[in-house]
Design a protein around this motif. Structure first.
Motif, PDB file in Angstrom:
ATOM      1  N   ALA A  98       0.834  -1.201   0.000  1.00  0.00           N
ATOM      2  CA  ALA A  98       0.000   0.000   0.000  1.00  0.00           C
ATOM      3  C   ALA A  98       0.868   1.250   0.000  1.00  0.00           C
ATOM      4  O   ALA A  98       0.623   2.203  -0.756  1.00  0.00           O
ATOM      5  CB  ALA A  98      -0.917  -0.011   1.222  1.00  0.00           C
ATOM      6  N   LYS A 124      -5.822  -3.390   2.530  1.00  0.00           N
ATOM      7  CA  LYS A 124      -4.483  -3.119   2.007  1.00  0.00           C
ATOM      8  C   LYS A 124      -4.409  -3.398   0.510  1.00  0.00           C
ATOM      9  O   LYS A 124      -3.768  -2.651  -0.238  1.00  0.00           O
ATOM     10  CB  LYS A 124      -3.458  -3.966   2.759  1.00  0.00           C
ATOM     11  CG  LYS A 124      -3.478  -3.752   4.261  1.00  0.00           C
ATOM     12  CD  LYS A 124      -2.595  -4.757   4.985  1.00  0.00           C
ATOM     13  CE  LYS A 124      -2.802  -4.684   6.484  1.00  0.00           C
ATOM     14  NZ  LYS A 124      -1.973  -5.640   7.214  1.00  0.00           N
ATOM     15  N   GLN A 127      -5.875  -0.523  -1.366  1.00  0.00           N
ATOM     16  CA  GLN A 127      -4.961   0.612  -1.502  1.00  0.00           C
ATOM     17  C   GLN A 127      -3.998   0.415  -2.663  1.00  0.00           C
ATOM     18  O   GLN A 127      -3.810   1.304  -3.494  1.00  0.00           O
ATOM     19  CB  GLN A 127      -4.174   0.797  -0.204  1.00  0.00           C
ATOM     20  CG  GLN A 127      -4.977   1.355   0.947  1.00  0.00           C
ATOM     21  CD  GLN A 127      -4.118   1.501   2.191  1.00  0.00           C
ATOM     22  OE1 GLN A 127      -3.861   0.535   2.891  1.00  0.00           O
ATOM     23  NE2 GLN A 127      -3.675   2.707   2.474  1.00  0.00           N
TER      24      GLN A 127
END
Length: 361
Positions: A98, A124, A127
């Protein structure tokens, strides 16, 4: 910070510009920054009350991508740009990917992420995807991904930005600078989770540097905690198949193993392993008692302190800092396991019914 002539207050500039003279970076390295660092050091009334000490939480989930990884990534990406890289690669259980993807996007680099199959929290992964990463899921564990990332960096025009890159530690050590700057000295103890072991190594590097410069009168005892299913630093042996719900520390062969061992030995510290149940319980208690919501692995330091208190360890009169490494929104699925219904009661649109349901009557 003082105001300038216009009345505006200067903004935090990110860890490179705030601490550049103390960082071992190539001269002229431009700062690729999202304003990372400067995270809160929050006093824990709960843990201070339990210990009879002075316990502080270094809340790294307040970094731009929600974890401590941003400190090292601003340094690694900045140097990669300075050296002419066009692409960067990392192995990741989630937070590194991320962070790398965000800073690579900021710098205009191509981010390549290797993740172990089925081993990454959805928050995550979201992201990394949104920042435009090329995500390759590997049939293997984190250690397989790191081995492959090293190979790509060795044989192709791509920069490796995992914590095996020493520049990452240069950025991450700034967290210990901030602790000392805030408290006026180093704490007596510093507790934190450990997975790939870069963070404990970086904190110790920073504490040693501040002590050598005379900015701190002491260095803390470093105590780090792993999950029982992924505890190579505790057992002294790699875990070929690490397993824990604390996915951020699900690593069986830490890249910074030797540096972490040195940090523990030099500081008089140690490593210990905790059950998933203890880690998840600490995550819930921290949220309910101190208002700090962290992802499971981030609660390992708090769980470690609670475990040590149960075993008779004393922190009475001591100043203690516990790093909580990533925000709870990183992994809401694990946080909500076993909660049951998310809604306690369904009522009509009536004030008295609401009061009765909330126990106010």
């Amino acid at each position: 910070m003082s105001s300038d002539q216009t009345g505006a207050r200067p903004q935090w500039r990110g860890v490179i510009e705030e601490y550049r003279p103390l960082l071992d970076l190539p001269e002229g390295t431009p700062a690729v920054s999202l304003g990372e660092g400067g995270t809160p050091l929050v006093h824990s009334e709960w843990l201070s009350g339990l210990t009879g000490g002075d316990v502080w939480l270094k809340i790294e989930g307040d970094n731009p991508t929600g974890s401590f990884k941003d400190r090292g990534m601003t340094a690694a990406i900045s140097v990669a740009v300075h050296e002419g890289a066009k692409a960067v690669v990392c192995a990741s259980t989630g937070n590194t990917s991320a962070s790398m993807a965000a800073y690579a996007a900021r710098a205009g680099l191509t981010p390549i992420v290797l993740v172990p199959e089925g081993k990454i929290a959805a928050g995550k992964m979201a992201q990394a995807i949104m920042h435009g990463a090329e995500i390759l899921m590997v049939r293997g564990n984190f250690d397989d991904c790191l081995r492959m990332s090293r190979g790509l960096a060795d044989h192709y025009p791509v920069a490796l930005v995992n914590s095996v890159n020493p520049v990452r530690l240069e950025g991450q050590k700034t967290a210990s600078f901030e602790v000392v700057d805030r408290l006026g000295d180093a704490p007596d103890y510093h507790l934190l989770p450990v997975g790939n072991a870069g963070n404990i190594s970086a904190y110790w590097l920073g504490y040693k540097q501040y002590a050598a410069l005379g900015r701190a009168s002491r260095k803390p005892v470093m105590r780090a905690f792993q999950a029982e299913g992924a505890a190579p630093l505790v057992t002294g042996k790699p875990f070929p198949h690490p397993e824990t719900k604390a996915t951020a520390i699900r690593i069986g062969n830490p890249a910074s193993w030797k540096l972490a061992d040195a940090a523990a030995a030099e500081s008089g510290g140690r490593f210990a392993a905790l059950s998933d149940e203890a880690i998840l319980s600490a995550q819930r208690e921290l949220a309910r008692r101190d208002g700090v919501f962290v992802e499971p692995a981030s609660a390992a330091g708090v769980a470690g302190m609670l475990s040590e208190l149960d075993a008779g360890e004393s922190y009475a009169g001591a100043t203690v800092v516990i790093t909580v490494t990533g925000h709870g929104l990183k992994d809401t699925v694990t946080a909500l396991e076993g909660v049951g219904s998310l809604v306690d009661t369904v009522i009509d649109a009536d004030v008295e019914a609401a009061a009765a349901a909330a126990g106010l009557g």
